[in-house]
Scaffold this motif. Structure first.
Motif, PDB file in Angstrom:
ATOM      1  N   LEU A  56       0.823  -1.212   0.000  1.00 53.95           N
ATOM      2  CA  LEU A  56       0.000   0.000   0.000  1.00 53.95           C
ATOM      3  C   LEU A  56       0.857   1.263   0.000  1.00 53.95           C
ATOM      4  O   LEU A  56       0.470   2.273  -0.594  1.00 53.95           O
ATOM      5  N   ALA A  57       2.023   1.211   0.648  1.00 58.65           N
ATOM      6  CA  ALA A  57       2.940   2.354   0.578  1.00 58.65           C
ATOM      7  C   ALA A  57       3.399   2.565  -0.856  1.00 58.65           C
ATOM      8  O   ALA A  57       3.506   3.710  -1.326  1.00 58.65           O
ATOM      9  N   GLY A  58       3.668   1.482  -1.564  1.00 58.45           N
ATOM     10  CA  GLY A  58       4.047   1.592  -2.967  1.00 58.45           C
ATOM     11  C   GLY A  58       2.936   2.177  -3.814  1.00 58.45           C
ATOM     12  O   GLY A  58       3.198   2.979  -4.734  1.00 58.45           O
ATOM     13  N   VAL A  59       1.706   1.808  -3.521  1.00 58.58           N
ATOM     14  CA  VAL A  59       0.556   2.378  -4.229  1.00 58.58           C
ATOM     15  C   VAL A  59       0.507   3.895  -4.015  1.00 58.58           C
ATOM     16  O   VAL A  59       0.307   4.661  -4.968  1.00 58.58           O
ATOM     17  N   LEU A  60       0.681   4.325  -2.766  1.00 58.27           N
ATOM     18  CA  LEU A  60       0.645   5.762  -2.482  1.00 58.27           C
ATOM     19  C   LEU A  60       1.812   6.486  -3.142  1.00 58.27           C
ATOM     20  O   LEU A  60       1.640   7.580  -3.698  1.00 58.27           O
ATOM     21  N   ASP A  61       2.995   5.904  -3.077  1.00 53.37           N
ATOM     22  CA  ASP A  61       4.160   6.525  -3.723  1.00 53.37           C
ATOM     23  C   ASP A  61       3.921   6.680  -5.226  1.00 53.37           C
ATOM     24  O   ASP A  61       4.229   7.721  -5.814  1.00 53.37           O
ATOM     25  N   GLY A  62       3.379   5.632  -5.844  1.00 50.21           N
ATOM     26  CA  GLY A  62       3.108   5.698  -7.274  1.00 50.21           C
ATOM     27  C   GLY A  62       2.092   6.760  -7.615  1.00 50.21           C
ATOM     28  O   GLY A  62       2.243   7.504  -8.609  1.00 50.21           O
ATOM     29  N   ALA A  63       1.048   6.862  -6.811  1.00 41.24           N
ATOM     30  CA  ALA A  63       0.017   7.879  -7.056  1.00 41.24           C
ATOM     31  C   ALA A  63       0.595   9.276  -6.918  1.00 41.24           C
ATOM     32  O   ALA A  63       0.307  10.172  -7.726  1.00 41.24           O
ATOM     33  N   ARG A  64       1.429   9.479  -5.919  1.00 44.79           N
ATOM     34  CA  ARG A  64       2.010  10.807  -5.688  1.00 44.79           C
ATOM     35  C   ARG A  64       2.946  11.212  -6.818  1.00 44.79           C
ATOM     36  O   ARG A  64       3.030  12.391  -7.184  1.00 44.79           O
ATOM     37  N   ARG A  65       3.620  10.230  -7.395  1.00 50.29           N
ATOM     38  CA  ARG A  65       4.564  10.517  -8.488  1.00 50.29           C
ATOM     39  C   ARG A  65       3.915  10.466  -9.872  1.00 50.29           C
ATOM     40  O   ARG A  65       4.586  10.687 -10.880  1.00 50.29           O
ATOM     41  N   GLY A  66       2.620  10.151  -9.913  1.00 48.42           N
ATOM     42  CA  GLY A  66       1.939  10.064 -11.194  1.00 48.42           C
ATOM     43  C   GLY A  66       2.284   8.813 -11.972  1.00 48.42           C
ATOM     44  O   GLY A  66       2.096   8.770 -13.193  1.00 48.42           O
ATOM     45  N   ARG A  67       2.776   7.787 -11.271  1.00 49.40           N
ATOM     46  CA  ARG A  67       3.120   6.514 -11.915  1.00 49.40           C
ATOM     47  C   ARG A  67       2.414   5.392 -11.163  1.00 49.40           C
ATOM     48  O   ARG A  67       2.995   4.754 -10.275  1.00 49.40           O
ATOM     49  N   PRO A  68       1.132   5.160 -11.480  1.00 42.65           N
ATOM     50  CA  PRO A  68       0.348   4.157 -10.750  1.00 42.65           C
ATOM     51  C   PRO A  68       1.017   2.783 -10.762  1.00 42.65           C
ATOM     52  O   PRO A  68       1.616   2.379 -11.759  1.00 42.65           O
ATOM     53  N   GLN A  69       0.926   2.095  -9.637  1.00 41.44           N
ATOM     54  CA  GLN A  69       1.467   0.748  -9.557  1.00 41.44           C
ATOM     55  C   GLN A  69       0.557  -0.124  -8.702  1.00 41.44           C
ATOM     56  O   GLN A  69      -0.131   0.363  -7.808  1.00 41.44           O
ATOM     57  N   PRO A  70       0.517  -1.424  -8.987  1.00 42.86           N
ATOM     58  CA  PRO A  70      -0.335  -2.326  -8.205  1.00 42.86           C
ATOM     59  C   PRO A  70       0.292  -2.619  -6.847  1.00 42.86           C
ATOM     60  O   PRO A  70       1.482  -2.375  -6.620  1.00 42.86           O
ATOM     61  N   MET A  71      -0.503  -3.205  -5.956  1.00 45.49           N
ATOM     62  CA  MET A  71       0.007  -3.586  -4.638  1.00 45.49           C
ATOM     63  C   MET A  71       1.047  -4.691  -4.746  1.00 45.49           C
ATOM     64  O   MET A  71       2.083  -4.655  -4.085  1.00 45.49           O
ATOM     65  N   TYR A  72       0.733  -5.704  -5.554  1.00 45.28           N
ATOM     66  CA  TYR A  72       1.586  -6.884  -5.652  1.00 45.28           C
ATOM     67  C   TYR A  72       1.861  -7.190  -7.123  1.00 45.28           C
ATOM     68  O   TYR A  72       1.030  -6.916  -7.984  1.00 45.28           O
ATOM     69  N   ALA A  73       3.022  -7.785  -7.398  1.00 47.33           N
ATOM     70  CA  ALA A  73       3.387  -8.138  -8.773  1.00 47.33           C
ATOM     71  C   ALA A  73       2.442  -9.184  -9.336  1.00 47.33           C
ATOM     72  O   ALA A  73       2.121  -9.185 -10.529  1.00 47.33           O
ATOM     73  N   SER A  74       1.992 -10.101  -8.489  1.00 43.92           N
ATOM     74  CA  SER A  74       1.038 -11.136  -8.879  1.00 43.92           C
ATOM     75  C   SER A  74       0.531 -11.801  -7.609  1.00 43.92           C
ATOM     76  O   SER A  74       1.131 -11.654  -6.535  1.00 43.92           O
ATOM     77  N   ALA A  75      -0.553 -12.544  -7.731  1.00 41.53           N
ATOM     78  CA  ALA A  75      -1.059 -13.275  -6.571  1.00 41.53           C
ATOM     79  C   ALA A  75      -0.047 -14.317  -6.112  1.00 41.53           C
ATOM     80  O   ALA A  75       0.141 -14.530  -4.908  1.00 41.53           O
TER      81      ALA A  75
END
Length: 234
Positions: A56-75
């Motif tokens: 979730l921290a990665g999700v927030l970082d991506g949103a703040r930088r304008g580079r959306p990213q998923p929570m996990y690479a895969s299930a």
């Protein structure tokens, strides 16, 4: 859901502190003991919480930088990472968990008002969630899995604010048939499922929240039809 999401940030700091106190109180042997989740030790639960915070921290970082990213690479990667981290020694897992909590706090503090629009994926191509619900998702993970640890903290220890938030947020799930929850220790009635009506479930709000997440058999709850409605695991 938006109202619940608005209330979540005020509840997270205390939830984190309580969980950290529990983790700090575990001796090395306690980490390998079973949790309340089938097939998972306490180490598995803490590994999941650490990786959830990082994701979730990665999700927030991506949103703040304008580079959306998923929570996990895969299930598969998510499940494998939980197993690997759970197998680490208690000291390594404790450090990773504490660092992940700080990482999420820092990512949250760095968010600006305009960063909260949009959605993110749990895994690439998987279900999408609103960024505005990230803190709600995290506080539910912290409080519910804290009780799953079976280490002296239970649903009965959830603060009233979280019990109310959990009952509110669970109304957005799908259920096989409608029903109503009327807690004996909170003002208000909560409706679940499409169409309205259905059986009325009464009992303590903590017991209702625990049951709504698919845990236990509804201990402490009663239904006016004598049988509790069907709910799925959360």
């Amino acid at each position: 859901m938006s109202d619940a999401a608005d209330r979540a940030p005020a509840l997270l700091p205390a939830a984190d502190r309580a969980l950290v106190r529990t983790v700090d109180g575990l001796d090395d042997e306690a980490w390998a003991a079973p949790s309340l989740l089938p097939g998972w030790t306490r180490a598995h639960v803490l590994a999941h919480l650490a990786l959830n915070a990082e994701g979730l921290a990665g999700v927030l970082d991506g949103a703040r930088r304008g580079r959306p990213q998923p929570m996990y690479a895969s299930a598969e990667a998510r499940d494998g990472d939980i197993e690997d981290l759970a197998a680490a020694g208690p000291a390594e897992l404790r450090d990773r968990f504490l660092a992940s909590t700080t990482r999420f706090e820092d990512a949250l503090a760095a968010m600006r008002d305009g960063d909260w629009t949009g959605r993110f994926e749990r895994t690439p191509g998987g279900p999408e969630f609103a960024l505005a619900n990230v803190v709600l998702m995290r506080v539910r993970e912290v409080e519910v899995h804290h009780a799953d640890l079976d280490a002296g903290y239970a649903a009965e220890d959830w603060p009233e604010g979280f019990r109310t938030l959990l009952l509110d947020s669970m109304t957005r799930r799908s259920y096989p048939a409608p029903f109503v929850v009327r807690p004996t220790d909170l003002d208000g009635t909560w409706a679940y499922g499409e169409g309205g009506g259905g059986p009325v479930v009464t009992g303590p709000s903590a017991a209702a929240g625990w049951w709504l997440t698919g845990r236990g058999a509804g201990e402490g709850l009663t239904s006016d039809t004598t049988e509790l409605p069907e709910v799925e695991a959360w």
